[in-house]
Design a protein around this motif. Structure first.
Motif: not given
Length: 600
Positions: A233-250
């Motif tokens: 999930l962290v890797m997806a949050g860093l590599c995909l656009e628009g996943e800032e909220r997911l990145l912060k939580w994960a």
């Protein structure tokens, strides 16, 4: 030996309350999602009305999901742009790439010849898991040829077409996490030369897999699978656009899980050394992605790798393998070597791991690693073994004494036998294991009871340890003392079974390449190594050679031998034994006759 001083490891036995806690942890993921789980069982449409969790569960079960359900998740693009491509540190094999391009799919010891392997009948569950995890994409990525790119896209298309079928194995959380990481790492190969239609389907599937993992995380039981899902999930949050909220939580949850599961000495709370290698190879790319996105990661993510690296060296024996404790299987030598390339501790190897419960004795070319710890907490014990006080020994690049370990294939069928005390190089009392496991139910596999107190005393190259795993059931306590000589040429040991009169057996499982040769007196065995060396095992009681099996071999389980010393605690409460290297006789070179002098 019962009055030893030193470290004390307390591992509480599984009481009725503890069993209920394990049951609850596996049922509702630690007790934090009871309401959500109950609502999911009552009606998936209840969750659908709360931002579309029904879409997650329907897709996780392999059911088709319509465009209407996909629009439930508002505020995020369903076809996100890929901003970064993570590095893949696991080694690749160009031969494997050629096989995949030719339609030959070899996983978990089974082979399937098919253009569309997802439409074929899987020969085993392990084969289907390896296929659905897409970890093999790294071989095609390393080939970096147009043929490899076309084959990779064709197989991804085949998987996308197979989602409507019953492929529940491919949607298990750990498999989904592996596939998500593999797709992101191979996205450069997959999208090079791809048309817009493939890109949209690929990006939309990535979006869905992220949503599935996000929903599945709450119901995961404690353990390494939670780390694997959070890393994805962290890797997806860093590599995909628009996943800032997911990145912060994960990223925040990943930091918390690392603090919870990685012990201060760098070991994993499950006491499985194999978790460390895979986790390091997953965390290293994350440390590179955070600066690329100008995001500050939690400190735990940055420091976890530095804590684990010395422990990988700690568990590494002379032949390059990782010691077979608590679920460790065959060692990927290439993976260990790759991980250690990034070690900044400059090769420092600790001698003790007090929090993990292991000791390492090293002198000359001899390495001894012994398990002197209590079982892990109940919620992390589903893979733990009853191998307290067992050890492994290597000399140079040759492994001599080992535990059976677990195999790569058919793990379920071998799991029960591999966890027994008899599958480890230690003392077995009354033909029973020092720990018991839950046989069935939601808490199946968890440790029901085991050593409650393990006392350890380390002085230089001598380790003294006791455990009470048999005290409640059989009324005895087991103790072991091992001393490694300063030159590494000799290991002296003593095992004591104190208490009631009980039969016992000391087992020393040998590596398959070690050939045991019995001697006439029956109290010693000559061990011939393929390197030309010879060791002698001697004891002050009779030694027999019996059959055994080495499960954790790269090529699969292999027949081997074990040395067994039997006795009764009432008549022979202790047995002394020795493993000693034989000195090679010096080769005598006769003096040659002096050469005649030529006349000048």
């Amino acid at each position: 030996m019962s009055s030893m001083r030193g470290r004390r490891h307390d591992g509480p036995a599984m009481t009725g309350r503890a069993i209920r806690r394990v049951w609850l942890a596996k049922w509702v993921g630690g007790g934090r999602v009871l309401v959500a789980k109950t609502l999911a069982w009552m009606s998936e449409w209840v969750i659908a009305g709360r931002l579309a969790a029904v879409g997650y569960y329907r897709r996780a079960r392999g059911w088709p999901v319509g465009a209407g359900m996909m629009r439930i998740w508002r505020g995020r693009s369903q076809t996100p742009r890929l901003l970064l491509v993570p590095q893949e540190l696991r080694t690749a094999d160009p031969v494997r790439a050629d096989e995949i391009i030719a339609g030959l799919h070899v996983f978990a010891g089974r082979t399937v010849q098919a253009v569309d392997p997802f439409a074929a009948t899987p020969p085993s569950e392990e084969w289907q898991e390896a296929l659905s995890g897409f970890g093999w994409l790294r071989h095609l990525r390393a080939a970096a040829t147009p043929e490899a790119g076309a084959a990779a896209r064709q197989l991804v298309e085949a998987w996308l077409a197979a989602q409507g079928r019953d492929h529940s194995v491919g949607w298990q959380p750990q498999i989904t996490a592996e596939r998500l990481r593999a797709w992101l790492a191979a996205s450069g190969l997959l999208l090079a030369g791809a048309d817009e239609m493939f890109y949209r389907r690929f990006a939309r599937s990535l979006w869905w897999q992220v949503r599935v993992l996000d929903a599945q995380f709450a119901s995961l039981a404690p353990g390494a699978d939670r780390l694997a899902v959070l890393v994805a999930l962290v890797m997806a949050g860093l590599c995909l656009e628009g996943e800032e909220r997911l990145l912060k939580w994960a990223s925040q949850r990943l930091g918390e899980e690392l603090d919870r599961q990685i012990l201060p000495d760098g070991g994993h709370v499950s006491r499985d050394p194999g978790v460390l290698v895979g986790l390091v190879l997953d965390l290293l790319p994350l440390r590179q992605l955070f600066p690329a996105r100008n995001v500050t990661p939690p400190a735990a993510i940055l420091t976890a790798v530095d804590r684990m690296m010395p422990m990988i060296r700690f568990f590494r024996l002379g032949d390059g393998t990782i010691a077979r404790f608590n679920g460790m299987g065959p060692t990927g030598i290439d993976l260990v070597t790759t991980a250690l390339v990034y070690d900044e501790s400059r090769g420092t190897v600790p001698g003790s791991a007090p929090h993990s419960g292991f000791e390492r004795l090293e002198a000359g070319t001899t390495v001894v690693i012994t398990d002197v710890g209590a079982p892990p907490p109940a919620s992390y014990s589903t893979g733990a073994h009853a191998g307290t006080l067992s050890f492994e020994l290597s000399t140079g690049r040759q492994l001599v004494v080992m535990n059976c370990g677990v195999p790569t294939v058919h793990r379920a069928s071998w799991r029960k036998e591999a966890r027994k005390t008899a599958a480890h190089s230690t003392a077995t009392v009354a033909d029973r294991s020092s720990a018991r496991f839950v046989r069935r139910g939601p808490a199946e596999g968890a440790m029901l009871s085991g050593p409650h107190v393990v006392e350890v005393d380390r002085r230089d190259l001598t380790v003294t340890a006791t455990h009470d795993g048999y005290r409640r059931r059989l009324g005895v306590q087991v103790a072991r003392v091992m001393t490694l000589a300063e030159d590494g040429e000799r290991l002296d040991g003593e095992d004591a079974i104190e208490g009631a009169d009980q039969p016992y057996a000391l087992r020393f499982h040998l590596h398959p390449t070690v050939q045991p040769v019995p001697t006439e007196q029956g109290r010693s065995v000559l061990l011939l190594l393929p390197t030309g060396e010879a060791w002698v095992f001697a004891a002050d009681a009779g030694v027999t050679i019996e059959e055994s099996i080495a499960l954790a071999m790269p090529e699969g389980p292999r027949r081997t031998s074990q040395l067994v010393v039997e006795g009764r605690s009432g008549t022979t409460p202790s047995v002394r034994w020795t493993l000693r290297r034989l000195e090679r006789p010096a080769t005598h070179v006769p003096d040659s006759e002096p050469e005649p002098q030529l006349p000048l």
